[in-house]
Design an enzyme around this catalytic site. Structure first.
Site, PDB file in Angstrom:
ATOM      1  N   GLU A 174       0.835  -1.217   0.000  1.00  0.00           N
ATOM      2  CA  GLU A 174       0.000   0.000   0.000  1.00  0.00           C
ATOM      3  C   GLU A 174       0.858   1.250   0.000  1.00  0.00           C
ATOM      4  OE1 GLU A 174      -2.388   3.372   1.739  1.00  0.00           O
ATOM      5  OE2 GLU A 174      -0.470   2.497   2.347  1.00  0.00           O
ATOM      6  N   GLU A 175       1.911   1.240   0.807  1.00  0.00           N
ATOM      7  CA  GLU A 175       2.747   2.430   0.927  1.00  0.00           C
ATOM      8  C   GLU A 175       3.538   2.712  -0.352  1.00  0.00           C
ATOM      9  OE1 GLU A 175       2.286   4.429   3.142  1.00  0.00           O
ATOM     10  OE2 GLU A 175       1.783   3.460   5.030  1.00  0.00           O
TER      11      GLU A 175
ATOM     12  N   ASP B   6      -7.869   2.113   7.602  1.00  0.00           N
ATOM     13  CA  ASP B   6      -6.491   2.589   7.462  1.00  0.00           C
ATOM     14  C   ASP B   6      -6.264   3.719   8.452  1.00  0.00           C
ATOM     15  OD1 ASP B   6      -3.984   3.294   6.623  1.00  0.00           O
ATOM     16  OD2 ASP B   6      -4.501   3.558   4.518  1.00  0.00           O
TER      17      ASP B   6
END
Length: 577
Positions: free
Chosen positions: A391-392, A420
């Site tokens: 995701e990052e 999140d």
């Protein structure tokens, strides 16, 4: 070294290597910094459903079985506190058992959620201080999640993928003349993600910039903006209208040797248009080096006659192997799959306990307790718990998952819940604005129902909430791009809490929701236990509500067809324009 990435080639494999694995122990210490209401469990509950017969998927989930936005402007959620009635059968509509939500929420304790966070902290501590995708810390985190899921009776499956990740190994920006000055990385400038490599000293030429009035800017968005540009010069570009990728591509086509992009300098609530500009120029290395800077520095350079600058970038890409973890409930209709997701990876700079250990831990504990406390008649809809990798680096894992689904898999995904960052120290209780009535960006049909379930739940608990936009900053993006309803919760990242939000939620106005966002200090002490407890209950409530709903959230099913992605300002946490 800084790393970011977007998806490239993908494949399925079993992750190798055996890094140090975190032990399942500890009782974490994370004192809250902000007072909030502590309420007992509500009385709303989801309705009864006919159980499905499917066992959890054990193969490629793409074969037909199946979002960090900047917070809103502080508007409270709809409904008077204490009067909402969420989760009675069909969300907000039906008539079912009065105790399923309450039973699950009582079992999902903050003590257990903190125990999971302790384990993720231990995974980082034992493996270089982070849990970034493709690292031993991520592998250790994945093994812990799988261990807990297996103990609860699930059969977790790894969905492996690979992608290209941007690596920055050197950077410099300085004024050579008329006044020699070296600028500081991270303060005066940043290198754009996927900037090309190069070391260039040349005259700096402003390109169609606007420093007056509202500072409306289309700088560099059209090839015509570069009429008369001297090849070999460095282009000075202003943020505005189009993506940084378009600006840099046009500059390179006009013969620029490098690009300096400065912030726009206009006033836009909820968006810093003056500070240090940090963004991405695409998914592949640009033809020329590109850096971002502040409006003040850009304005100063534009006003300096004959200015010569040096831009130096050393960059490359490397292949990262990572994985998602997927686990299905044993009952529930697989043609109506509720995907409950949270990203498991951190940034390389720290352990990522709030971002996003908090969402992962709350999701994990809901999965564990749902397996123990599922209604005797089973679930109406299958629930797939998903722990996303990459995701990052640009929402890689979740987008790979959605892209791997065939048409039946897309049509069989009822909705996506995304969690999140749900433990921010200076928190807000933010709900994704599914109906778009507050912030203008509307989710696919059904997203409004998800938003309403959360609003009514918080209201029933006497807790305020506020909307946050679908900005493309989290893993809901791939679902929304394919017209799958989405929603979820968020407690704030690097943005500053407004006075209106401080009045709603407590805490300190003018201070970041999470001052340790993407930093080494995002550790076990960076969690507000009060809001983590509240959000974990809300996660559990939404999971059981949508596991039992019979509502046709997606209408006649025609929304299953693929659609073009929205033109978000962000891709993950990376600013696009």
């Amino acid at each position: 070294m800084r790393t970011t990435a977007l998806a490239a080639a993908v494949f399925l494999t079993v992750a190798g290597g055996a890094p140090a694995v975190a032990a399942d122990h500890g009782k974490g210490s994370a004192a809250g910094e902000q007072n909030a209401h502590d309420s007992g469990p509500g009385k709303g509950s989801p309705g009864k459903g006919t159980p499905g017969k499917e066992q959890p998927g054990k193969g490629d989930p793409g074969k037909g079985h199946p979002g960090k936005g900047d917070p809103g402007k502080g508007q409270p959620g709809k409904g008077d506190p204490g009067k909402g009635h969420p989760g009675k059968g069909n969300p907000g509509k039906g008539h079912g058992k009065p105790d399923e939500s309450e039973k699950l929420r009582q079992k999902v304790t903050v003590k257990n959620v903190l125990r999971h966070l302790d384990a993720l902290q231990a995974a980082a501590d034992a493996n270089g201080g982070n849990r970034a995708s493709g690292t031993p810390g991520y592998e250790a985190s994945g093994r812990y999640i799988e261990q807990q899921l297996r103990r609860a009776g699930y059969t977790p499956v790894r969905q492996a993928f690979s992608y290209d990740q941007f690596e920055l190994t050197g950077e410099a920006f300085e004024q050579v003349s008329p006044t020699a000055q070296t600028y500081v990385a991270g303060t005066d400038f940043t290198t754009m993600s996927y900037s090309g490599t190069g070391d260039v000293t040349a005259a700096l030429t402003p390109v169609d910039i606007n420093l007056a009035g509202a500072r409306v800017s289309t700088s560099g968005c059209e090839p015509a903006d570069f009429a008369g540009f001297t090849a070999g010069n460095i282009a000075l570009l202003q943020r505005g209208t189009c993506s940084f990728e378009i600006k840099v591509d046009n500059a390179a086509a006009a013969g620029a040797s490098a690009a300096v992009i400065f912030n726009q300098g206009n006033d836009m609530p909820g968006d810093d248009r003056s500070g240090l500009l940090n963004g991405t120029v695409g998914a592949e290395l640009s033809a020329i080096p590109a850096v971002g800077t502040t409006f003040a520095l850009g304005e100063a350079l534009a006003g300096t006659p004959g200015v010569v600058v040096r831009v130096s970038v050393e960059s490359a890409v490397r292949t990262v192997n990572s994985f998602n973890i997927l686990a299905d409930t044993r009952t529930g209709d697989p043609s109506r799959t509720v995907v409950v997701g949270a990203h498991l990876d951190s940034v390389p700079e720290g352990p990522g306990i709030n971002d996003n250990g908090s969402g992962s831990a709350a999701t994990l504990e809901s999965a564990v307790q749902l397996a123990k406390e599922a209604p005797k008649g089973g679930l109406e809809n299958r629930v797939r718990f998903a722990f996303w990798g990459g995701e990052e680096d640009g929402l890689v894992g979740s987008e790979y998952y959605v892209d791997s689904l065939d048409e039946a898999g897309l049509a069989g995904t009822l909705l996506n819940l995304n969690f999140d960052m749900v433990g921010s120290p200076n928190f807000g209780r933010f709900i994704y604005d599914g109906d778009g009535d507050a912030l203008g960006l509307t989710g696919p049909p059904g997203s409004d129902v998800i938003e309403e379930v959360f609003e009514e739940y918080f209201a029933s608990e006497g807790l305020t909430s506020a909307p946050t936009e679908f900005s493309g900053r989290s893993d809901y993006a791939g679902f929304i791009a394919n017209r799958i309803p989405a929603g979820g919760l968020f407690t704030g990242a690097e943005g500053l809490k407004t006075p209106e939000e401080a009045a709603l939620f407590g805490g300190t106005a003018g201070v970041a929701y999470d001052a340790c966002y993407h930093a080494e200090c995002d550790d076990i002490n960076n969690i507000n236990r009060t809001v983590l407890d509240q959000m974990s209950d809300a996660v559990a409530h939404s999971v059981i509500t949508f596991a039992l709903t019979e509502e046709a959230l997606r209408g006649d099913g025609t929304q299953g067809a693929r659609s073009l992605p929205a033109d978000y300002d962000y891709r993950g946490h990376q600013l696009r324009k």
